[in-house]
Scaffold this active site. Structure first.
Site, PDB file in Angstrom:
ATOM      1  N   ASN A 217     -26.371 106.078 -22.263  1.00 24.65           N
ATOM      2  CA  ASN A 217     -26.690 106.116 -23.694  1.00 24.65           C
ATOM      3  C   ASN A 217     -26.573 107.623 -23.986  1.00 24.65           C
ATOM      4  O   ASN A 217     -27.530 108.383 -23.528  1.00 24.65           O
ATOM      5  CB  ASN A 217     -27.584 105.152 -24.143  1.00 24.65           C
ATOM      6  CG  ASN A 217     -27.811 104.975 -25.711  1.00 24.65           C
ATOM      7  OD1 ASN A 217     -26.749 104.635 -26.153  1.00 24.65           O
ATOM      8  ND2 ASN A 217     -28.925 105.358 -26.331  1.00 24.65           N
ATOM      9  N   HIS A 257     -25.524 108.570 -34.603  1.00 22.10           N
ATOM     10  CA  HIS A 257     -26.322 109.015 -35.738  1.00 22.10           C
ATOM     11  C   HIS A 257     -25.552 110.302 -36.268  1.00 22.10           C
ATOM     12  O   HIS A 257     -25.606 111.297 -35.864  1.00 22.10           O
ATOM     13  CB  HIS A 257     -27.631 109.567 -35.054  1.00 22.10           C
ATOM     14  CG  HIS A 257     -28.517 108.530 -34.428  1.00 22.10           C
ATOM     15  ND1 HIS A 257     -29.323 107.389 -35.286  1.00 22.10           N
ATOM     16  CD2 HIS A 257     -28.973 108.439 -33.260  1.00 22.10           C
ATOM     17  CE1 HIS A 257     -29.578 106.758 -34.305  1.00 22.10           C
ATOM     18  NE2 HIS A 257     -29.782 107.393 -33.105  1.00 22.10           N
TER      19      HIS A 257
END
Ligand code: XIL
Length: 504
Positions: A217, A257
């Site tokens: 990730n 994000h």
């Protein structure tokens, strides 16, 4: 977007039979023909109809009715991080909150993503420890929840900020790096915390017969490019890691994000980047989605709802993009509250849907894509990323093989990513000087090779002579344009020579 200090920061439905490939959770691949469904009125139901999960990050204090109604997957926002659950020898402690979240998910039929094992931040008692301690923690964490956790982030945020394409230089990435003493940053002979952590995790999964999938990730890896069209070196470095260690890695998380940082914006090649990872045979997930509402300036692109729509569409258009998780429920409860980046306003269980919520629901209800707004393109050639190009455990990709040019019909080109005992083939079908309305690609696999899975195609046969034909959405190809499908196999693919037959 970083948690590191110093970073700034109508409904149209397809009234057709939909062929859905579900790759979600539990390691099962289910293919089914589904009638077009009525529009769903929750995110989790709309996503499930499209064959992916829609999830949320939460902590026990946020488990209210909205969570189980709207979300089909749960990521502990903080409660499974080493600073909470690891002791200094890699044993487990304080698992109460994590248990609460896993139990809640199970009761409410939600998938769980374990987050996270090997990370430079929130490392707690693991900080500075050895690979042996990390390995102990990896085993304990995997076995503690077993198949109740569908996906685990084994390695998080391994790569440096600022689009350098390098690995981070703080623990755990410093561990035994320069094993051969040649003083370089990283080479294939060096001990590798990423590889070794995934090897350990895979051993534990196999020894326990678990179906848990092992993920890597990171953030700022979402596009093929960053602002201004500069190649995304961080994404390329992640791609190299996944390709090199493919036999241990099952899934890739794009944190997502999105904000005004030049490396954190939403680029038009997001879908193409998802596609190139998917073409390695891994599942791709949007794991920590929040999108700056950008009232101050428009670097990120106008309109939060439109931006959410873009991201959801990019995932829907790639069959192996099997899940989207937002990083919290309401703006006021977000780790970046000032960006107002989530789908609800309000708080404490009393939430109001934003325009972004409605946009996401609508986009999910449209289902998997038939006409991508940004069709997958060939990834740009990767600049040096300091990743070993030729690690010992994995041969480099084989060069593409292709049929001779075909002026009217079609041609097919196969690119292989092979590892010991398996391979993923990506096949590009290109129409000749006239459009085609369907195609069929044949190839003969060497003895010992077996197809185990295929996507964006119908196939007949698993070994020997295998035939692949178009599915509904990729049969029509304009003159000179291409479509792609892929398949995964065990054994060795050798060199494949495809033949392509087109329907005018
Ligand atoms: C964040 C949490 O949301 C915050 O509550 C905490 O204070 C810091 O970590 N990347 C990740 C997540 O992988 O674990 C981070 O979560 C956000 C960035």
């Amino acid at each position: 977007m970083s948690s590191s200090p110093g970073r700034t920061r109508t409904r149209s439905r397809f009234a057709v039979l939909a062929a859905a490939t579900l790759l979600v959770g539990s390691g099962l691949t289910v293919q089914a023909s589904l009638p077009a469904a009525a529009a769903a009125d929750t995110l989790r139901a709309a996503a499930a109809q499209a064959g992916l999960f829609f999830g949320v990050a939460a902590s026990p204090g946020r488990l209210n009715a909205t969570v189980s109604r709207e979300f089909g997957q749960l990521t502990p926002e903080n409660d499974m991080k080493p600073d909470t659950i690891a002791n200094s020898s890699g044993g487990l402690q304080n698992t109460g909150n994590a248990d609460t979240l896993v139990n809640y998910a199970q009761t409410n039929n939600m998938l769980v993503r374990g987050h996270t094992m090997v990370w430079h931040s929130q490392a707690g008692a693991l900080q500075g420890q050895s690979q042996a301690v990390l390995n102990n923690f990896i085993g304990n964490a995997l076995n503690r929840w077993g198949n109740r956790i569908a996906y685990w982030d084994v390695v998080n945020e391994a790569l440096e900020d600022n689009n350098t394409g390098r690995r981070r230089n703080q623990w755990p990435h410093t561990m035994n790096r320069d094993a051969n003493g040649d003083g370089d940053t990283f080479d294939a002979g060096d001990t590798d915390v990423i590889r070794d952590s995934f090897i350990r995790a895979k051993q534990v999964v196999q020894a326990g017969g678990l179906t848990t999938k092992l993920c890597i990730n990171d953030y700022d890896v979402e596009g093929l490019t960053v602002q201004g069209g500069t190649p995304n070196r961080k994404a390329n470095a992640l791609y190299d890691i996944v390709r090199n260690y493919r036999q241990y890695i099952d899934c890739v998380g794009f944190q997502s994000h999105f904000n005004d940082n030049p490396n954190s914006i939403i680029t038009d090649d997001l879908q193409a980047n998802i596609q190139r990872f998917a073409d390695l045979g891994v599942e791709v997930h949007i794991t920590e989605l929040d999108i700056d509402d950008d009232l101050s300036n428009n670097d990120i692109g106008a309109g939060q709802a439109a931006n959410y729509r873009k991201v959801v569409r990019a995932c829907l258009n790639v069959a192996r993009c099997t899940g989207i998780t937002v990083w919290g429920i309401a703006d006021s409860e977000s780790w970046r509250a000032s960006e107002r980046g989530l789908l609800f306003t309000g708080g404490n269980g009393n939430y109001q849907k934003k325009a972004a919520y409605t946009a996401v629901l609508d986009e999910l209800n449209k289902g998997r894509g038939t006409s991508p707004s940004n069709p997958p393109s060939n990834p740009p050639s990767n600049p040096p990323s300091n990743e070993p190009s030729n690690p010992p455990s994995n041969p480099p990709s084989d060069p593409p093989t292709s049929t001779p040019p075909n002026p009217a019909g079609c041609t097919a080109t196969v690119s292989l990513n092979s590892w010991t005992g398996g391979f993923v083939a990506t096949v590009r079908v290109t129409a000749g000087s006239a459009p085609v309305s369907g195609w069929s690609v044949g190839m003969t696999l060497p003895s010992g090779a077996t197809v185990t899975n295929a996507w964006n195609t119908n196939r007949s046969g698993n070994s020997g002579a295998v035939q692949f034909t178009n599915v509904g959405h990729n049969g029509r190809i304009a003159a000179g344009q291409s479509a792609e499908f892929g398949f995964q196999g065990t054994g060795s693919a050798g060199s494949l020579t495809p033949t392509c037959t087109a329907t005018a």
